[in-house]
Design a protein around this motif. Structure first.
Motif, PDB file in Angstrom:
ATOM      1  N   ILE A  33       0.777  -1.399  -0.107  1.00 35.85           N
ATOM      2  CA  ILE A  33       0.242  -0.006  -0.019  1.00 35.85           C
ATOM      3  C   ILE A  33       0.949   1.378  -0.029  1.00 35.85           C
ATOM      4  O   ILE A  33       1.927   1.224   0.679  1.00 35.85           O
ATOM      5  N   ASN A  42      -3.361   5.590  -0.426  1.00 38.92           N
ATOM      6  CA  ASN A  42      -3.399   5.468   0.911  1.00 38.92           C
ATOM      7  C   ASN A  42      -2.932   6.622   1.844  1.00 38.92           C
ATOM      8  O   ASN A  42      -2.023   7.255   1.639  1.00 38.92           O
ATOM      9  N   SER A  53       5.534   3.752   1.897  1.00 41.67           N
ATOM     10  CA  SER A  53       4.920   2.376   1.431  1.00 41.67           C
ATOM     11  C   SER A  53       5.026   1.080   2.342  1.00 41.67           C
ATOM     12  O   SER A  53       6.053   1.345   2.946  1.00 41.67           O
ATOM     13  N   TRP A 170      -5.594  -3.562   7.082  1.00 41.12           N
ATOM     14  CA  TRP A 170      -6.062  -2.345   6.506  1.00 41.12           C
ATOM     15  C   TRP A 170      -7.217  -2.458   5.764  1.00 41.12           C
ATOM     16  O   TRP A 170      -7.141  -3.360   4.714  1.00 41.12           O
ATOM     17  N   ASP A 172     -10.458  -2.045   3.335  1.00 38.23           N
ATOM     18  CA  ASP A 172     -10.989  -1.459   2.155  1.00 38.23           C
ATOM     19  C   ASP A 172     -12.482  -1.601   1.917  1.00 38.23           C
ATOM     20  O   ASP A 172     -13.060  -2.939   2.111  1.00 38.23           O
ATOM     21  N   ASN A 179      -8.484   1.691  -1.850  1.00 35.84           N
ATOM     22  CA  ASN A 179      -7.279   2.134  -1.337  1.00 35.84           C
ATOM     23  C   ASN A 179      -6.853   1.623   0.067  1.00 35.84           C
ATOM     24  O   ASN A 179      -5.859   1.946   0.759  1.00 35.84           O
ATOM     25  N   HIS A 180      -7.452   0.746   0.618  1.00 34.91           N
ATOM     26  CA  HIS A 180      -7.290   0.048   1.989  1.00 34.91           C
ATOM     27  C   HIS A 180      -6.947   1.070   2.917  1.00 34.91           C
ATOM     28  O   HIS A 180      -6.071   0.652   3.727  1.00 34.91           O
ATOM     29  N   ASP A 181      -7.511   2.139   3.134  1.00 32.18           N
ATOM     30  CA  ASP A 181      -7.341   2.884   4.127  1.00 32.18           C
ATOM     31  C   ASP A 181      -8.617   3.494   5.088  1.00 32.18           C
ATOM     32  O   ASP A 181      -8.743   4.652   5.585  1.00 32.18           O
TER      33      ASP A 181
END
Length: 222
Positions: A33, A42, A53, A170, A172, A179-181
């Protein structure tokens, strides 16, 4: 003594057969990510890891090896929904419409005592909806564009490890921004370990049998 020895040997043999025939389905995809500060999508990577990252795994499901206490910390979210994380009877929610991060945790951490070994009982829900929920044990591979909830896993310390005593999840929520945030939580274990690949029950049986053989040999020598 001979009866005990035969019993331990039989247990070891049976466990070895079970281990040899046990299969574990695991579809792990190594990925990363990337923080928005360098063109990623993210919003939390830099705040949590002090880097831009972070490596980890898509499609991972988490298991506890051995019984242990587990502490849950809510680290932040960038989301429009009021997303929810549930671990057994403990819950955390984001509140929605937020972009707040803290690597030391937001609010009070919660600890679940004496969690049983095996597949961990937790889930993420988008906007608290049962329809938009991903449960541990059925986490899909979100490495591509996935219009469904999923979570990315990164173990603290060695990010490409598949087990450890602390791991960050994380989430999504399956919205338009993949974006998995949409929520991040950390699980920490006191005793035992968390892993993407479980040690089958037969494995614990085998270790116990070998331990019994060793103890019996030491007893004979004494």
């Amino acid at each position: 003594e001979m009866t005990l020895m035969n019993s331990i040997k039989s247990t070891a043999a049976a466990a070895a057969i079970l281990v040899g025939t046990s299969t574990v389905a695991s579809a792990l995809t190594l990925g990363s990510i990337v923080d928005v500060s360098i063109g990623g999508d993210n919003n939390g990577v830099k705040a949590i890891y002090d880097t831009t990252s972070r490596a980890g795994y898509y499609g991972a499901n988490l298991y506890l090896n051995g019984n242990a206490d587990i502490t849950i910390e809510y680290l932040g979210a960038e989301d429009g929904f009021d997303n929810l994380f549930t671990f057994e009877s403990e819950t955390f929610n984001t509140g929605g419409g937020t972009n707040v991060w803290d690597k030391t945790g937001i609010g009070l951490a919660k600890t679940v005592l004496n969690v049983a070994g095996g597949l961990l009982n937790f889930s993420f829900s988008a906007n608290g909806s049962a329809v938009n929920t991903v449960s541990n044990g059925s986490n899909p591979d979100g490495s591509g564009t996935l219009a469904a909830p999923d979570f990315f896993v990164s173990f603290d310390g060695n990010a490409t490890a598949t087990s450890g005593q602390s791991v960050t999840l994380w989430f999504d929520d399956g919205g338009t921004d993949d974006n998995h945030d949409d929520m991040a939580v950390r699980l920490s274990v006191a005793g035992g370990s968390i892993s993407t690949i479980p040690l089958p029950a037969a494995g614990w049986l085998l270790l116990g049998a070998f331990g019994g053989l060793g103890a019996l040999r030491r007893f004979r020598k004494s």
